[in-house]
Design an enzyme around this catalytic site. Structure first.
Site, PDB file in Angstrom:
ATOM      1  N   LYS A   1       0.848  -1.194   0.000  1.00 56.06           N
ATOM      2  CA  LYS A   1       0.000   0.000   0.000  1.00 56.06           C
ATOM      3  C   LYS A   1       0.879   1.238   0.000  1.00 56.06           C
ATOM      4  O   LYS A   1       1.882   1.298   0.728  1.00 56.06           O
ATOM      5  CB  LYS A   1      -0.908   0.005   1.229  1.00 56.06           C
ATOM      6  CG  LYS A   1      -1.849   1.205   1.297  1.00 56.06           C
ATOM      7  CD  LYS A   1      -2.759   1.130   2.502  1.00 56.06           C
ATOM      8  CE  LYS A   1      -3.682   2.335   2.559  1.00 56.06           C
ATOM      9  NZ  LYS A   1      -4.602   2.296   3.730  1.00 56.06           N
TER      10      LYS A   1
ATOM     11  N   ASN B   1       6.463   5.509  -1.536  1.00 54.01           N
ATOM     12  CA  ASN B   1       7.739   4.955  -2.002  1.00 54.01           C
ATOM     13  C   ASN B   1       8.615   4.441  -0.873  1.00 54.01           C
ATOM     14  O   ASN B   1       9.832   4.357  -1.011  1.00 54.01           O
ATOM     15  CB  ASN B   1       8.507   6.006  -2.831  1.00 54.01           C
ATOM     16  CG  ASN B   1       7.687   6.514  -3.995  1.00 54.01           C
ATOM     17  OD1 ASN B   1       7.036   5.737  -4.693  1.00 54.01           O
ATOM     18  ND2 ASN B   1       7.679   7.830  -4.182  1.00 54.01           N
ATOM     19  N   ARG B   2       7.980   4.088   0.246  1.00 54.45           N
ATOM     20  CA  ARG B   2       8.655   3.543   1.424  1.00 54.45           C
ATOM     21  C   ARG B   2       9.629   4.535   2.043  1.00 54.45           C
ATOM     22  O   ARG B   2      10.506   4.166   2.822  1.00 54.45           O
ATOM     23  CB  ARG B   2       9.398   2.233   1.103  1.00 54.45           C
ATOM     24  CG  ARG B   2       8.717   1.306   0.117  1.00 54.45           C
ATOM     25  CD  ARG B   2       7.242   1.086   0.379  1.00 54.45           C
ATOM     26  NE  ARG B   2       6.975   0.230   1.540  1.00 54.45           N
ATOM     27  CZ  ARG B   2       5.744  -0.043   1.978  1.00 54.45           C
ATOM     28  NH1 ARG B   2       4.678   0.481   1.365  1.00 54.45           N
ATOM     29  NH2 ARG B   2       5.571  -0.819   3.010  1.00 54.45           N
ATOM     30  N   LEU B   3       9.509   5.823   1.709  1.00 57.36           N
ATOM     31  CA  LEU B   3      10.386   6.850   2.284  1.00 57.36           C
ATOM     32  C   LEU B   3       9.734   7.420   3.538  1.00 57.36           C
ATOM     33  O   LEU B   3       9.337   8.587   3.604  1.00 57.36           O
ATOM     34  CB  LEU B   3      10.669   7.945   1.244  1.00 57.36           C
ATOM     35  CG  LEU B   3      11.400   7.465  -0.015  1.00 57.36           C
ATOM     36  CD1 LEU B   3      11.602   8.610  -0.993  1.00 57.36           C
ATOM     37  CD2 LEU B   3      12.745   6.833   0.354  1.00 57.36           C
TER      38      LEU B   3
END
Length: 207
Positions: free
Chosen positions: A3, A185-187
């Site tokens: 997600k 973006n998993r940042l």
């Protein structure tokens, strides 16, 4: 299954000076967002040999002194904390893409404080603290129900239930508290308070 998180960035300047103040803000946000049981937390303990275990319990109090939950001291977590007081707490507030991770040291609270909380519990929960020898093997569900029924007959509604001697509060005094906010973006934002020489400093971690 993946997600994309979409949320506002967390900057250092927006944080409270100390972690309990920041936790109070995020806890209120979780409650306002109707996160189911925002006080539910995963408590991770370990034996002196380093064998870990974890379970979900409910946070019952928090203030400048730390985080408090209640348990049977003879339970697995109670025995492990007595032998190795280092502990980790995780608050998984998934609906708002946030987590809080606490590491610290656990110790038992005073009996007066335990008794005051025990008296505030529903009558059935007071009986349950006596009926369940937490973490021990039991022959059947019927045996547990029989224990409870015997206690219910002994201490009917309105009768004062004594505080079990093996039951009480645990306070976790933090030495580090991480506030995790999910992003695209998993940042993710990971801001961690670390206690050094009695003073809290904030550091940013890579996601």
């Amino acid at each position: 299954m993946r997600k994309q998180y979409r949320s506002q960035l967390v900057v250092e300047e927006s944080l409270a000076e100390e972690p309990m103040g920041q936790f109070a803000r995020w806890f209120r946000d979780a409650a306002d967002a109707n996160v189911f049981e925002p006080n539910a937390m995963v408590v991770a303990t370990a034996t002196p040999e380093g064998r870990p275990s974890s379970r979900t319990v409910l946070l019952k109090q928090f203030d400048d002194r730390g985080f408090v939950f209640f348990t049977n001291y003879d339970s697995r977590k109670g025995r492990e904390l007595a032998a190795n007081p280092f502990v980790s707490l995780l608050f998984p507030w998934h609906p708002i893409a946030r987590q809080v991770i606490v590491t610290g040291t656990a110790s038992r609270i005073g009996r007066d404080e335990t008794a005051a909380y025990f008296r505030s519990r529903p009558h059935g929960s007071q009986l349950g603290a006596w009926a369940s020898e937490q973490s021990t093997v039991i022959a059947s569900r019927e045996e547990l129900d029989r224990r409870y029924a015997e206690l219910e007959a002994r201490y009917p509604e309105g009768e004062q239930v004594p505080v079990p001697p093996q039951w009480g509060g645990i306070r976790v005094v933090p030495d580090a508290v991480e506030f995790w906010q999910g992003h695209e973006n998993r940042l993710h934002d990971r801001l961690r308070y670390v206690l050094e020489a009695g003073t809290w400093r904030v550091e940013r971690l890579c996601p």
